[in-house]
Design a protein around this motif. Structure first.
Motif, PDB file in Angstrom:
ATOM      1  N   ALA A   1       1.114  -1.080  -0.117  1.00 36.53           N
ATOM      2  CA  ALA A   1       0.020   0.253  -0.136  1.00 36.53           C
ATOM      3  C   ALA A   1       1.071   0.767  -0.162  1.00 36.53           C
ATOM      4  O   ALA A   1       2.216   0.818   0.146  1.00 36.53           O
ATOM      5  N   VAL A   2       0.322   2.253  -0.529  1.00 34.41           N
ATOM      6  CA  VAL A   2       1.275   3.571  -0.814  1.00 34.41           C
ATOM      7  C   VAL A   2       0.120   4.213  -0.415  1.00 34.41           C
ATOM      8  O   VAL A   2      -0.843   5.293  -0.997  1.00 34.41           O
ATOM      9  N   ALA A   3       0.230   5.411   1.004  1.00 27.16           N
ATOM     10  CA  ALA A   3      -0.494   6.378   1.747  1.00 27.16           C
ATOM     11  C   ALA A   3       0.449   7.608   2.018  1.00 27.16           C
ATOM     12  O   ALA A   3       1.299   7.678   2.452  1.00 27.16           O
ATOM     13  N   GLY A   4       0.667   8.456   0.688  1.00 31.30           N
ATOM     14  CA  GLY A   4       1.190   9.499   1.240  1.00 31.30           C
ATOM     15  C   GLY A   4       2.603   9.170   0.647  1.00 31.30           C
ATOM     16  O   GLY A   4       3.211   8.472   0.202  1.00 31.30           O
ATOM     17  N   VAL A   5       3.531   9.694   1.775  1.00 32.25           N
ATOM     18  CA  VAL A   5       4.936   8.627   2.601  1.00 32.25           C
ATOM     19  C   VAL A   5       4.612   7.917   3.173  1.00 32.25           C
ATOM     20  O   VAL A   5       5.782   7.117   3.549  1.00 32.25           O
ATOM     21  N   ARG A   6       4.065   7.438   3.184  1.00 31.82           N
ATOM     22  CA  ARG A   6       3.996   6.241   4.143  1.00 31.82           C
ATOM     23  C   ARG A   6       3.653   4.647   2.921  1.00 31.82           C
ATOM     24  O   ARG A   6       3.101   4.779   2.362  1.00 31.82           O
ATOM     25  N   VAL A   7       4.552   3.695   3.195  1.00 28.92           N
ATOM     26  CA  VAL A   7       4.494   2.404   2.420  1.00 28.92           C
ATOM     27  C   VAL A   7       4.482   1.448   2.989  1.00 28.92           C
ATOM     28  O   VAL A   7       5.547   1.056   4.085  1.00 28.92           O
ATOM     29  N   GLN A   8       3.411   0.468   3.110  1.00 35.82           N
ATOM     30  CA  GLN A   8       3.209  -0.706   3.615  1.00 35.82           C
ATOM     31  C   GLN A   8       4.069  -1.540   2.986  1.00 35.82           C
ATOM     32  O   GLN A   8       3.729  -1.379   1.477  1.00 35.82           O
ATOM     33  N   VAL A   9       4.208  -2.790   3.666  1.00 31.16           N
ATOM     34  CA  VAL A   9       5.900  -3.520   2.527  1.00 31.16           C
ATOM     35  C   VAL A   9       5.732  -4.496   3.112  1.00 31.16           C
ATOM     36  O   VAL A   9       4.857  -5.278   4.537  1.00 31.16           O
ATOM     37  N   ARG A  10       5.739  -5.800   2.843  1.00 29.58           N
ATOM     38  CA  ARG A  10       5.693  -7.087   3.166  1.00 29.58           C
ATOM     39  C   ARG A  10       7.680  -7.894   3.798  1.00 29.58           C
ATOM     40  O   ARG A  10       8.589  -7.787   2.393  1.00 29.58           O
ATOM     41  N   ASP A  11       7.377  -8.387   4.355  1.00 27.46           N
ATOM     42  CA  ASP A  11       8.525  -9.355   3.854  1.00 27.46           C
ATOM     43  C   ASP A  11      10.097  -8.630   4.321  1.00 27.46           C
ATOM     44  O   ASP A  11      11.347  -8.633   3.795  1.00 27.46           O
ATOM     45  N   LEU A  12       9.848  -7.725   5.719  1.00 31.15           N
ATOM     46  CA  LEU A  12      11.012  -6.877   6.264  1.00 31.15           C
ATOM     47  C   LEU A  12      10.824  -7.177   7.267  1.00 31.15           C
ATOM     48  O   LEU A  12      10.172  -6.948   8.681  1.00 31.15           O
ATOM     49  N   GLU A  13      12.254  -7.430   7.320  1.00 31.12           N
ATOM     50  CA  GLU A  13      12.391  -7.753   8.885  1.00 31.12           C
ATOM     51  C   GLU A  13      13.689  -6.325   9.856  1.00 31.12           C
ATOM     52  O   GLU A  13      13.900  -7.016  11.260  1.00 31.12           O
ATOM     53  N   ALA A  14      13.123  -5.777   9.316  1.00 32.09           N
ATOM     54  CA  ALA A  14      13.614  -5.029  10.426  1.00 32.09           C
ATOM     55  C   ALA A  14      13.077  -4.224  11.618  1.00 32.09           C
ATOM     56  O   ALA A  14      11.664  -4.330  11.459  1.00 32.09           O
ATOM     57  N   LEU A  15      13.406  -4.062  12.961  1.00 31.36           N
ATOM     58  CA  LEU A  15      12.598  -3.114  14.078  1.00 31.36           C
ATOM     59  C   LEU A  15      12.502  -2.766  13.452  1.00 31.36           C
ATOM     60  O   LEU A  15      12.659  -1.156  13.260  1.00 31.36           O
ATOM     61  N   ASP A  16      12.053  -1.971  14.291  1.00 34.56           N
ATOM     62  CA  ASP A  16      10.625  -1.103  15.235  1.00 34.56           C
ATOM     63  C   ASP A  16      11.764   0.640  15.015  1.00 34.56           C
ATOM     64  O   ASP A  16      12.937   0.588  16.129  1.00 34.56           O
ATOM     65  N   GLY A  17      11.394   2.054  14.581  1.00 36.46           N
ATOM     66  CA  GLY A  17      12.016   2.627  14.184  1.00 36.46           C
ATOM     67  C   GLY A  17      13.817   2.670  13.285  1.00 36.46           C
ATOM     68  O   GLY A  17      14.438   3.733  13.083  1.00 36.46           O
ATOM     69  N   THR A  18      14.110   1.437  12.698  1.00 38.29           N
ATOM     70  CA  THR A  18      15.458   1.231  11.802  1.00 38.29           C
ATOM     71  C   THR A  18      15.008   2.265  10.657  1.00 38.29           C
ATOM     72  O   THR A  18      14.457   2.811  10.615  1.00 38.29           O
ATOM     73  N   PRO A  19      15.926   3.101  11.006  1.00 39.15           N
ATOM     74  CA  PRO A  19      16.403   4.574   9.146  1.00 39.15           C
ATOM     75  C   PRO A  19      16.269   4.101   7.993  1.00 39.15           C
ATOM     76  O   PRO A  19      16.732   2.658   8.069  1.00 39.15           O
ATOM     77  N   ILE A  20      15.761   4.277   7.574  1.00 43.44           N
ATOM     78  CA  ILE A  20      15.625   3.980   6.118  1.00 43.44           C
ATOM     79  C   ILE A  20      17.336   4.547   5.273  1.00 43.44           C
ATOM     80  O   ILE A  20      16.483   6.228   5.518  1.00 43.44           O
ATOM     81  N   VAL A  21      17.915   4.172   4.124  1.00 39.76           N
ATOM     82  CA  VAL A  21      18.226   5.558   3.702  1.00 39.76           C
ATOM     83  C   VAL A  21      18.149   5.622   2.494  1.00 39.76           C
ATOM     84  O   VAL A  21      18.640   6.315   1.419  1.00 39.76           O
ATOM     85  N   ASP A  22      18.017   4.384   1.752  1.00 41.33           N
ATOM     86  CA  ASP A  22      17.604   4.198   0.472  1.00 41.33           C
ATOM     87  C   ASP A  22      16.601   3.387  -0.111  1.00 41.33           C
ATOM     88  O   ASP A  22      16.129   2.057   0.413  1.00 41.33           O
ATOM     89  N   VAL A  23      16.213   3.521  -1.130  1.00 37.31           N
ATOM     90  CA  VAL A  23      14.460   1.960  -1.700  1.00 37.31           C
ATOM     91  C   VAL A  23      15.759   2.963  -3.399  1.00 37.31           C
ATOM     92  O   VAL A  23      15.645   4.080  -3.554  1.00 37.31           O
ATOM     93  N   LYS A  24      15.686   1.324  -3.709  1.00 33.60           N
ATOM     94  CA  LYS A  24      15.823   1.362  -5.129  1.00 33.60           C
ATOM     95  C   LYS A  24      14.690   0.232  -6.066  1.00 33.60           C
ATOM     96  O   LYS A  24      14.386  -0.782  -5.491  1.00 33.60           O
ATOM     97  N   PRO A  25      14.952  -0.014  -6.871  1.00 37.52           N
ATOM     98  CA  PRO A  25      13.829  -0.903  -7.796  1.00 37.52           C
ATOM     99  C   PRO A  25      15.003  -2.342  -8.328  1.00 37.52           C
ATOM    100  O   PRO A  25      16.539  -2.045  -8.187  1.00 37.52           O
ATOM    101  N   VAL A  26      14.396  -3.425  -7.910  1.00 35.31           N
ATOM    102  CA  VAL A  26      14.624  -3.967  -7.978  1.00 35.31           C
ATOM    103  C   VAL A  26      15.205  -4.462 -10.024  1.00 35.31           C
ATOM    104  O   VAL A  26      14.510  -4.389 -10.819  1.00 35.31           O
ATOM    105  N   LEU A  27      16.326  -4.822 -10.207  1.00 35.08           N
ATOM    106  CA  LEU A  27      15.905  -4.983 -11.994  1.00 35.08           C
ATOM    107  C   LEU A  27      16.746  -6.080 -12.309  1.00 35.08           C
ATOM    108  O   LEU A  27      17.564  -7.211 -11.541  1.00 35.08           O
ATOM    109  N   ASP A  28      16.288  -6.548 -13.032  1.00 35.32           N
ATOM    110  CA  ASP A  28      16.428  -8.201 -13.007  1.00 35.32           C
ATOM    111  C   ASP A  28      17.091  -8.460 -14.206  1.00 35.32           C
ATOM    112  O   ASP A  28      16.672  -7.895 -15.483  1.00 35.32           O
TER     113      ASP A  28
END
Lengths: 137, 137
Positions: B105-132
């Motif tokens: 899901a995408v709601a403004g600057v909030r993005v819901q994702v599946r399969d992320l094993e990070a702890l609550d509060g973990t800083p996000i550095v970057d997002v990249k597309p999967v290049l196949d």
């Protein structure tokens, strides 16, 4: 507000590529073989990296622009402006590069790899194994 | 000697995972759905991230130990000590996490994702597309 963190490079890329104009957009589009030259203190972190392995190299694009939020993909003006989180542009808020490479040789803290499109002198942030779930995680 | 670089997080993870003991070792081993909450200033970088996309999220493991160079994989003492560049241990000189996730899901600057094993509060550095290239680069 979120805090800041300091990246201390673990090594540098040695490559014949010296400017962005000559660099391929992706590593399998003609990047030359090059060397990852690690800091001597990283020898223990590196000790299980073997010839023939495919690994992920994370770099810091130290010549990138960090205030760019949207680009024309592959510098092609005919393509619409695209948010950098949907591109592999080196210009992005935290210019971390992600490169899947094959290890060709290991000589102490020097590791020769195929398919790395980074410029000469690019700092290395990290190396990770490829985890196969048939694709990278 | 190589210089240092400053990571300025572009957002944070919101997750029910609050300590390492309960976190799965990899995202597809039972990580709960969670939210990536970006800084408002990152809206333009994010604007082409779509529901259903598979993306790579880079995080900063801010609770990791940076002076660890070798670990027993998956905290299993029966496995030999392995250089961290050959493991996905969060403890490593530059504790950048790499996560392949699906956008739910995408709601403004909030993005819901599946399969992320990070702890609550973990800083996000970057997002990249999967290049196949059938696999991630």
């Amino acid at each position: 507000m979120v805090g800041e963190f300091v990246v201390r490079p673990v090594g540098r890329v040695e490559s014949p590529l010296t400017d962005r104009a000559q660099a391929p957009k992706q590593g399998d589009e003609g990047a030359p073989d090059c060397w990852l030259v690690f800091e001597p203190a990283m020898a223990d972190a590196l000790r299980d990296v073997r010839v023939g392995a495919e690994v992920l190299v994370l770099t810091w694009f130290d010549r990138a622009s960090r205030d760019v939020l949207a680009v024309h993909p592959r510098d092609d003006e005919s393509r619409p402006l695209t948010g950098v989180f949907s591109t592999r542009s080196p210009d992005r808020p935290n210019p971390v590069g992600l490169h899947r490479v094959t290890v060709l040789a290991v000589a102490g803290v020097r590791v020769q790899v195929r398919d790395l499109e980074a410029l000469d002198g690019t700092p290395i942030v990290d190396v990770k194994p490829v985890l196969d779930r048939d694709t990278e995680r």
